[in-house]
Design a protein around this motif. Structure first.
Motif, short mmCIF file in Angstrom:
data_model
loop_
_atom_site.label_atom_id
_atom_site.label_comp_id
_atom_site.label_asym_id
_atom_site.label_seq_id
_atom_site.Cartn_x
_atom_site.Cartn_y
_atom_site.Cartn_z
N ARG A 365 0.84 -1.21 0.00
CA ARG A 365 0.00 0.00 0.00
C ARG A 365 0.87 1.27 0.00
N VAL A 366 1.81 1.30 -0.94
CA VAL A 366 2.73 2.44 -1.05
C VAL A 366 1.94 3.69 -1.41
N THR A 367 2.27 4.81 -0.74
CA THR A 367 1.54 6.05 -1.00
C THR A 367 2.36 7.05 -1.83
N ILE A 368 3.70 6.97 -1.69
CA ILE A 368 4.56 7.89 -2.44
C ILE A 368 5.60 7.04 -3.19
N LEU A 369 5.70 7.27 -4.49
CA LEU A 369 6.70 6.55 -5.29
C LEU A 369 7.66 7.56 -5.88
N TYR A 370 8.96 7.34 -5.67
CA TYR A 370 10.00 8.25 -6.17
C TYR A 370 10.92 7.42 -7.05
N GLN A 388 -1.78 -2.04 -15.07
CA GLN A 388 -3.26 -2.17 -15.05
C GLN A 388 -3.73 -3.37 -14.23
N GLY A 389 -2.92 -4.40 -14.21
CA GLY A 389 -3.30 -5.61 -13.49
C GLY A 389 -3.16 -5.49 -11.97
N CYS A 390 -2.69 -4.35 -11.47
CA CYS A 390 -2.46 -4.21 -10.02
C CYS A 390 -3.26 -3.04 -9.46
N ASP A 391 -3.52 -3.11 -8.17
CA ASP A 391 -4.24 -2.04 -7.50
C ASP A 391 -3.25 -0.97 -7.04
N LEU A 392 -3.27 0.17 -7.71
CA LEU A 392 -2.34 1.24 -7.37
C LEU A 392 -3.06 2.38 -6.65
N SER A 393 -4.23 2.09 -6.10
CA SER A 393 -5.07 3.16 -5.54
C SER A 393 -4.48 3.76 -4.27
N SER A 394 -3.48 3.11 -3.66
CA SER A 394 -2.89 3.70 -2.45
C SER A 394 -2.00 4.90 -2.79
N LEU A 395 -1.50 4.98 -4.03
CA LEU A 395 -0.57 6.06 -4.39
C LEU A 395 -1.24 7.42 -4.32
N ARG A 396 -0.51 8.40 -3.81
CA ARG A 396 -1.08 9.76 -3.80
C ARG A 396 -0.11 10.80 -4.34
N LEU A 397 1.20 10.45 -4.43
CA LEU A 397 2.18 11.40 -4.93
C LEU A 397 3.29 10.65 -5.65
N LEU A 398 3.74 11.19 -6.78
CA LEU A 398 4.80 10.53 -7.54
C LEU A 398 5.97 11.47 -7.70
N TRP A 410 6.28 11.65 -18.66
CA TRP A 410 5.54 12.32 -17.56
C TRP A 410 4.05 11.97 -17.66
N MET A 411 3.52 12.10 -18.89
CA MET A 411 2.09 11.85 -19.08
C MET A 411 1.75 10.39 -18.83
N TRP A 412 2.63 9.49 -19.23
CA TRP A 412 2.38 8.06 -19.01
C TRP A 412 2.37 7.75 -17.51
N TYR A 413 3.35 8.33 -16.83
CA TYR A 413 3.47 8.14 -15.37
C TYR A 413 2.20 8.67 -14.69
N TYR A 414 1.79 9.85 -15.12
CA TYR A 414 0.62 10.51 -14.54
C TYR A 414 -0.65 9.68 -14.80
N THR A 415 -0.77 9.17 -16.03
CA THR A 415 -1.99 8.48 -16.42
C THR A 415 -2.03 7.05 -15.90
N HIS A 416 -0.95 6.31 -16.13
CA HIS A 416 -1.02 4.87 -15.86
C HIS A 416 -0.60 4.48 -14.45
N ILE A 417 0.21 5.31 -13.82
CA ILE A 417 0.62 4.98 -12.45
C ILE A 417 -0.16 5.84 -11.46
N GLY A 418 -0.25 7.12 -11.76
CA GLY A 418 -0.95 8.03 -10.86
C GLY A 418 -2.44 8.09 -11.12
N CYS A 419 -2.91 7.35 -12.12
CA CYS A 419 -4.34 7.31 -12.46
C CYS A 419 -4.95 8.71 -12.53
N GLN A 420 -4.17 9.66 -13.02
CA GLN A 420 -4.59 11.05 -13.24
C GLN A 420 -5.06 11.76 -11.98
N ARG A 421 -4.61 11.29 -10.85
CA ARG A 421 -4.97 12.02 -9.63
C ARG A 421 -3.75 12.31 -8.74
#
Ligand code: PRX
Length: 659
Positions: A365-370, A388-398, A410-421
């Motif tokens: 349940r990682v919240t920050i990924l650097y 896509q196959g994993c639950d990344l909903s715990s992330l809040r900051l990249l 940047w956009m890929w990271y934002y979209t696919h890892i940060g789920c645009q939030r």
């Protein structure tokens, strides 16, 4: 309990306000909206910038209160360009600030390190447990003859013992020099000798991509020519057979069994050395960058908090190896002094398969990924289905670090890892700066894909031309001293002055990076302007690789350049001329690549070796790399009038295309 259930239960609101059970340290509740984030952070950050602007020294003095000091400082800054001293007269200990001071707080019982080995082994250490291990290993160091000011080399994989060894050095006042476990025996030897290390901490081995890395064996080769090393302590990571040299080598675990439980912290002066970390420069010899205790700890502690917007229940994960500065500042000192719970992972991103990072985020349940742009580009190449196959909903900051992040990544990271939030913080800094210098502060700074945006509070960065005039495009310079700035190059003050301060006559710090500033004043970093390459976010000097190549018996001369690479950012192309009687054979390219790996390490393996008869040189014999770059990048070759023999270029072009 799921995050949804926690919300319903009233145990956690937005992540800024989450309330967790004492023993429940994973999970963060719901993610803040942009508006909530802005509301929570905006005024606080605005005030920071205002204070820094009003009186920079008073500002840093206030920030220094974030640490525990044994004695307060009596002067904030002494600036005798290009030498700075910060917090003069202040006494503290970096390890005390990472561990002891959390003792009577709720941090004490929470996880400091959650570790996973590549093969899946798990281990976690609370702050209390880490404290105990560090105390014991500090006593082991003392028993082994280490005292204040001694140098200790650390050559370990990403295991908890690496952090324990570093903190223990800090505790007893020894200066650590961590050498990345991917470096070769020669590279390790050079660093040990330059630092004059008395003791080496290594391991029987480590895991990488399912293969064993034989660290002890490599260390033994290095130690054949390191008379300064009196003792080696070997961590049992693989439990494999290694040769132990009687009288010199001892097992970490047996020494720990007998070690005393308590070891008081050495009282260090703010300006006492904390570590030396070697990094590449423009000559063949790496530079030992020196960081001291007080200023460094103030900057990393403060920037960690500002940039990552730390919350008590965060699970932070920085994927950098401790062998690099990111590992020093944002795996060890910054997170631990802030009482953060963090994940450390030993191995590769594609072991056993390409979703390992995403599996880890889901599991812990990682919240920050650097992480680094080179890794992001690799993930992009592997395809969206892995995250896509994993639950990344715990992330809040990249976060991103190490090289310019291209807007697509940047956009890929934002979209696919940060789920645009999740906001992305693109952090610019260097081994020399010790801590993050330019980065957006989420909730305050408007994000721009590809731009590191603005200098942090208390940092004065500008763009200059050759003459030291401020411009919107040119060289990135830092115009005022900052607490975590390097204090010099170990045993080479002349090189320190030449490299960083000569360009503008000692007035400004020269970063070696090119940059542009847009109409909003945001910085766009474009990469190195000197003979330093950035291969997968790792710094390597062209001369370092050239020296390794000419060390091969068949090579007469070599010139190395960096070429653009879709994943690594840059890759190495080596132009090599052979000695007259060297027979050319089909395996020679591989042989030379292997020779560089042996001399430096796998990160320096050239992507291409191009055999040519002559290198382009000036009449005085200086290699003109610019012309080689033109060829490699398919440009019309620039000014060739300074060449001693202009016909050389046609031959090189032909050979490059044929290769
Ligand atoms: O060129 C810049 C690049 O990495 C160099 C520093 O490398 P090193 O000392 O190994 O430290 C890397 C980790 C801090 C810089 O001179 N660099 C680092 N971060 C960024 C960057 N370039 C652009 N954007 C960044 N965020």
């Amino acid at each position: 309990m799921s995050n949804q259930e926690k919300l319903a239960d009233g145990k956690s609101g937005s992540y800024g306000l989450c309330l967790l059970d004492e023993d429940e340290l994973y999970g963060i509740g719901s993610i803040e909206t942009d508006a909530e984030l802005k509301q929570r952070r905006h005024s606080g950050i605005k005030a920071l910038f205002a204070e820094a602007q009003q009186d920079r020294e008073a500002f840093w003095s206030a920030q220094a209160q974030c640490l525990d000091w044994f004695e307060p400082w009596n002067k904030v800054l002494q600036w005798d360009p290009p030498y700075a001293k910060w917090f003069l007269g202040g006494k503290l200990n970096a390890c005390y600030n990472c561990l002891d001071r959390h003792m009577h707080t709720e941090i004490w019982k929470k996880n400091a390190l959650v570790w996973e080995g590549e093969e899946g082994l798990e281990r976690s250490l609370t702050y209390e447990e880490l404290y105990k291990e560090v105390n014991k290993f500090s006593n082991v160091l003392k028993e082994s003859g280490i005292s204040k000011g001694d140098k200790v080399a650390i050559y370990l994989p990403m295991v908890p013992e690496t952090v324990i060894a570093m903190l223990s050095c800090a505790r007893v006042g020894a200066v650590h020099t961590v050498v990345f476990a991917g470096f070769s025996a020669d590279a390790l030897k050079d660093r040990i000798l330059d630092a004059d290390a008395k003791l080496l901490v290594t391991a029987d081995g480590g895991w990488r991509k399912g293969r064993v890395i034989a660290l002890k064996q490599t260390a033994d080769m290095a130690l054949e020519s390191c008379p300064c090393i009196q003792k080696t302590i070997v961590v049992r990571r693989l439990n494999c057979e290694v040769v132990m040299q009687y009288g010199r080598d001892e097992w970490y675990d047996s020494l720990m069994e007998d070690a005393q439980e308590e070891c008081p912290c050495e009282e260090m002066d703010a300006e006492d050395e904390l570590y030396i970390l070697y990094t590449s420069g423009t000559t063949g010899k790496p530079k030992g960058i020196v960081h001291t205790t007080g200023g460094y700890m103030v900057s990393v502690t403060a920037t960690m908090r500002w940039v990552f917007d730390l919350q008590p229940c965060d699970i932070y994960w920085c994927t950098a190896d401790v062998g690099w500065v990111t590992g020093h500042s944002y795996v060890v000192y910054g997170p631990l002094s802030n009482g953060v719970s963090q994940l450390i992972y030993e191995g590769a991103a594609d072991f056993p398969q390409r979703d390992r990072f995403w599996q880890l985020i889901q599991k812990y349940r990682v919240t920050i990924l650097y992480t680094a742009p080179t890794a992001i580009r690799m993930f992009m190449k592997w395809g969206d289905n892995w995250p896509q196959g994993c639950d990344l909903s715990s992330l809040r900051l990249l976060g991103s670090v190490g090289e310019p992040i291209n807007p697509e990544a940047w956009m890929w990271y934002y979209t696919h890892i940060g789920c645009q939030r999740c906001p992305i913080v693109d952090t610019w800094w260097q081994t020399e700066t010790g801590s993050i210098m330019i980065a957006p502060l989420a909730g305050f700074t408007a994000l721009k894909p590809g731009s590191a945006t603005q200098p942090l509070p208390g940092i004065d960065a500008v763009i200059m031309d050759e003459e030291g005039r401020q411009q919107s495009s040119g060289y990135l310079a830092i115009t005022s001293p900052w607490p975590s700035m390097l204090r010099g190059i170990h045993k080479d003050s002349e090189r320190y002055q030449q490299t960083y301060w000569k360009k503008w006559e000692g007035r400004y710090y020269f970063t070696g990076d090119g940059a542009k500033q847009d109409e909003d004043g945001d910085f766009w970093l474009s990469g190195r302007v000197d003979d330093v390459m950035n291969i997968s976010g790792h710094r390597l000097g062209t001369m370092e690789v050239e020296s390794a190549l000419v060390d091969h018996q068949g090579v007469a001369e070599a010139a190395v350049i960096a070429t653009a690479h879709a994943i690594k950012g840059q890759a190495i192309a080596a132009f090599v001329s052979l000695k007259e009687h060297t027979p050319f054979h089909a395996d020679l390219e591989d042989e030379l690549k292997q020779h560089v790996v042996k001399k430096i390490g796998a990160i320096a393996r050239p992507e291409r070796v191009i055999f040519i008869s002559d290198l382009p040189k000036t009449r005085s014999g200086k290699i003109i790399r610019r012309l080689l770059r033109d060829i490699a990048e398919g440009r019309v070759t620039g000014d060739v009038t300074t060449l001693s023999d202009p016909s050389v270029m046609e031959n090189i072009k032909k050979q490059y295309q044929e290769d």
